[in-house]
Design a protein around this motif. Structure first.
Motif: not given
Length: 372
Positions: A259-263, A318-331, A344-349
């Protein structure tokens, strides 16, 4: 066999077929390409027993016949011949060698008999349909990067293609996943594809299909059975065995309640991830996204060399959120997006994140987070 043809035509066909041949083979005939001259055409064919590519090219056939010669050797010879040359291929009188002549150049290659060459094309195809090359290419390009290379989970070593009924009509869908990320793309189902069996097209075959779909305006005729796929484009025919396995129920992995949408502006985000990940090590590719209203801070920490941060403006409330990803996968995922804005549609970390172009439903990507 005695045949003459343009060096350009022969090289183009050899380029298509010789790639199938593995450099190291325990079965000698599999190192060879089949040459069959008949009726004003030269047929070239190569196989590794799982994948076969054949192509016909116009030629002056003075004496019909067939033989096989080392694929990589004849490719290298023709590649090094001068442009515009006429190439003559002729079997020797003792049927031991194939003579290749062009201008003042002469070569003699050892042959193996045509009768030893395997044929994997037998079998009935239950479904047939035609796609524009650009449509088939779009399905492959959008999903190929997520194919697993882990041999123990062999059923993930390809792209899963099947037809699905949706509220918007029947769709032809392609899916690939390696357990860390999932890519799904779809197009309107072409006539003949509805009800086709779900198939897993192997990684090597996917790569060869990509190379054959060079002309965007061309059409690809696709034939499918439960064990094989055959794709015809122009004069090239590719036949491949399919992966014999059951693709997992990927629908369970796609989050429905994030439910957390980031553009974010796609190119800016991609460039920022690329910059901060410069500091990351091969072992630790994690990039942390600290997301709050109106802004995102990207951070990479490498205990051996230092750290990097960058701030971006985003649309998020939405509420602040900290989340980590593999940078190569993101690219890789953002590199597949086509629009200006990434959603990006996020839920939690700890939950998978859904990524797609804003307002576009034809392709979606799921990325598992990392601990950072």
């Amino acid at each position: 066999m005695k045949v003459t043809l343009e060096r350009t035509d022969l090289l183009k066909s050899l380029t298509h077929v010789h790639r199938v041949v593995e450099r190291r083979n325990t079965i000698p005939i599999l190192s060879n390409v089949l040459l069959r001259a008949d009726g004003g055409q030269l047929l070239l064919k190569a196989t590794d027993l799982d994948l076969e590519i054949s192509e016909k090219v116009a030629a002056l056939v003075e004496q019909p016949g067939a033989t096989t010669v080392p694929a990589h050797m004849i490719y290298d010879i023709v590649r090094k011949l001068p442009e515009g040359a006429q190439v003559a291929l002729e079997t020797s009188s003792d049927n031991a060698t194939l003579e290749i002549r062009a201008g003042r150049s002469r070569f003699a290659l050892q042959m193996l008999p045509e009768t030893d060459f395997p044929d994997i094309t037998a079998g009935e195809f239950t479904h047939r349909f035609t796609l524009a090359s650009r449509e088939l290419r779009s399905l492959i390009d959008a999903t190929q990067f997520a194919i697993s290379t882990e041999e123990t989970r062999y059923y993930l070593n390809g792209i899963y293609m099947h037809s699905v009924a949706t509220d918007g009509g029947d769709r032809l869908r392609a899916v690939a996943t390696d357990g860390h990320r999932l890519a799904r793309a779809e197009i309107p189902a072409p006539n003949g594809s509805v009800g086709m069996p779900g198939i897993i097209v192997p990684r090597k075959t996917v790569g060869e299909i990509q190379k054959l779909l060079e002309a965007p305006d061309a059409e690809a005729a696709i034939e499918i059975s439960e064990t094989k796929i055959r794709i015809t484009t122009g004069d090239v025919i590719l036949t491949s065995k399919l992966i014999d396995g059951t693709f997992p129920d990927y629908g369970r992995v796609i989050p429905q309640n994030n439910d957390k949408e980031m553009l974010v502006e796609r190119d800016e985000f991609k460039a920022a991830v690329d910059r901060v990940s410069t500091i990351s090590s091969e072992r630790g590719r994690a990039v942390k996204l600290a997301i709050s209203e109106g802004r995102m801070i990207l951070t990479v920490v490498n205990p051996d060399s230092g750290s990097a941060t960058e701030e971006l403006a985003i649309d998020y409330d939405s509420d602040p959120l900290e989340i980590g990803f593999n940078s190569r996968y993101l690219l890789e995922i953002t590199g597949q997006l086509r629009g200006d804005t990434a959603c990006f549609r996020l839920a939690d970390a700890g939950a998978p994140t859904l990524i797609q172009d804003k307002g576009v439903e034809d392709a979606l990507y799921v990325l598992m987070p990392m601990r950072v």
